[in-house]
Design a protein around this motif. Structure first.
Motif, PDB file in Angstrom:
ATOM      1  N   TYR A 144       0.831  -1.197   0.000  1.00  0.00           N
ATOM      2  CA  TYR A 144       0.000   0.000   0.000  1.00  0.00           C
ATOM      3  C   TYR A 144       0.873   1.258   0.000  1.00  0.00           C
ATOM      4  O   TYR A 144       0.623   2.204  -0.741  1.00  0.00           O
ATOM      5  N   TYR A 145       1.903   1.260   0.832  1.00  0.00           N
ATOM      6  CA  TYR A 145       2.791   2.424   0.908  1.00  0.00           C
ATOM      7  C   TYR A 145       3.521   2.648  -0.415  1.00  0.00           C
ATOM      8  O   TYR A 145       3.598   3.768  -0.909  1.00  0.00           O
ATOM      9  N   PHE A 173       0.620   3.698  -3.086  1.00  0.00           N
ATOM     10  CA  PHE A 173      -0.188   4.900  -2.887  1.00  0.00           C
ATOM     11  C   PHE A 173       0.496   5.987  -2.062  1.00  0.00           C
ATOM     12  O   PHE A 173      -0.069   7.056  -1.863  1.00  0.00           O
ATOM     13  N   GLU A 200       2.829   9.050  -0.816  1.00  0.00           N
ATOM     14  CA  GLU A 200       3.119  10.327  -1.464  1.00  0.00           C
ATOM     15  C   GLU A 200       4.474  10.885  -1.065  1.00  0.00           C
ATOM     16  O   GLU A 200       4.801  12.017  -1.405  1.00  0.00           O
ATOM     17  N   GLU A 226       4.988  10.837   6.523  1.00  0.00           N
ATOM     18  CA  GLU A 226       4.361   9.625   5.998  1.00  0.00           C
ATOM     19  C   GLU A 226       5.260   8.410   6.209  1.00  0.00           C
ATOM     20  O   GLU A 226       4.785   7.329   6.543  1.00  0.00           O
ATOM     21  N   LEU A 265      -7.245   4.840   5.194  1.00  0.00           N
ATOM     22  CA  LEU A 265      -6.334   5.481   4.253  1.00  0.00           C
ATOM     23  C   LEU A 265      -6.834   5.354   2.812  1.00  0.00           C
ATOM     24  O   LEU A 265      -6.754   6.296   2.029  1.00  0.00           O
ATOM     25  N   PHE A 266      -7.366   4.186   2.476  1.00  0.00           N
ATOM     26  CA  PHE A 266      -7.879   3.969   1.120  1.00  0.00           C
ATOM     27  C   PHE A 266      -9.122   4.815   0.869  1.00  0.00           C
ATOM     28  O   PHE A 266      -9.258   5.438  -0.183  1.00  0.00           O
ATOM     29  N   ARG A 303      -9.966   7.590   2.385  1.00  0.00           N
ATOM     30  CA  ARG A 303      -9.539   8.989   2.308  1.00  0.00           C
ATOM     31  C   ARG A 303      -8.943   9.305   0.948  1.00  0.00           C
ATOM     32  O   ARG A 303      -9.191  10.361   0.381  1.00  0.00           O
ATOM     33  N   ARG A 304      -8.199   8.361   0.413  1.00  0.00           N
ATOM     34  CA  ARG A 304      -7.602   8.556  -0.909  1.00  0.00           C
ATOM     35  C   ARG A 304      -8.677   8.638  -1.988  1.00  0.00           C
ATOM     36  O   ARG A 304      -8.585   9.449  -2.903  1.00  0.00           O
ATOM     37  N   THR A 353     -10.769  12.084  -1.507  1.00  0.00           N
ATOM     38  CA  THR A 353     -10.061  13.350  -1.689  1.00  0.00           C
ATOM     39  C   THR A 353      -8.950  13.204  -2.727  1.00  0.00           C
ATOM     40  O   THR A 353      -7.777  13.390  -2.415  1.00  0.00           O
ATOM     41  N   PRO A 354      -9.299  12.874  -3.967  1.00  0.00           N
ATOM     42  CA  PRO A 354      -8.238  12.680  -4.968  1.00  0.00           C
ATOM     43  C   PRO A 354      -7.526  13.966  -5.366  1.00  0.00           C
ATOM     44  O   PRO A 354      -6.394  13.937  -5.796  1.00  0.00           O
ATOM     45  N   ALA A 379      -3.954  15.112  -3.551  1.00  0.00           N
ATOM     46  CA  ALA A 379      -2.674  14.444  -3.769  1.00  0.00           C
ATOM     47  C   ALA A 379      -1.874  15.210  -4.810  1.00  0.00           C
ATOM     48  O   ALA A 379      -2.029  15.014  -6.000  1.00  0.00           O
TER      49      ALA A 379
END
Length: 167
Positions: free
Chosen positions: A32-33, A36, A38, A91, A125-126, A128-129, A132-133, A136
């Motif tokens: 995942y890190y 996805f 940042e 992060e 986390l997913f 939220r991603r 709120t695209p 990023a």
């Protein structure tokens, strides 16, 4: 004094199960890190280390959890270790803490709460991603070293503004 030294035997089958579960959970977190995250640093390099960190913490907690003397010895041993590399991105710190927490939970034989917590955290986390695209944004840092008397800043700034939306 016997309570400080007496060790209860470490269950090898429980340790192996916890290590395997730790590999699965930490590989999911690492994936995942890497996919996805940042952070500007090399995410893949850090992601490869997360499962190893998790396994080390599982082993340490499994060994010391039954002995106050061993845990105090570990505190003493770790007090002399200094990490010279600063974690510059919050992060990165978040994912390091997640790997350590998985190791702590599984090392303490708290399997169900650990798995549930990882699922909830990654789910958050997913979500939220997905929700709120637009937030990023990719940042690129450019360090320019010049002598103050050269007065190059206005020229560099004008050159950058020709190629980017903001500088």
């Amino acid at each position: 004094m016997d309570g400080l030294i007496a060790l209860e035997p470490l269950s090898i089958s429980a340790l192996i199960f916890n290590l395997l579960l730790g590999i699965i959970l930490s590989v999911i977190v690492a994936w995942y890190y890497a996919r996805f995250g940042e952070a500007l640093s090399n995410r893949i390099k850090l992601a490869k280390l997360l499962p190893v960190l998790c396994l080390i913490v599982i082993l340490v907690i499994s060994v010391i959890k039954a002995s106050l003397a061993l845990s105090l010895g570990l505190v003493g041993a770790l007090s002399i270790v200094r990490f010279r590399t600063a974690i510059k991105d919050p992060e990165e710190l978040l994912y390091l803490f997640m790997a350590i927490t998985i190791g702590l939970g599984l090392g303490a034989d708290q399997r169900l709460p650990t798995v549930l917590a990882v699922v909830v955290i990654l789910g958050y986390l997913f979500a939220r991603r997905l929700l709120t695209p637009g937030l990023a944004k990719s940042n690129l840092y450019l360090n320019v070293v010049a002598q103050p008397e050269d007065d190059l800043f206005p020229q560099i700034n004008q050159l950058l503004l020709k190629h980017v939306t903001s500088a």
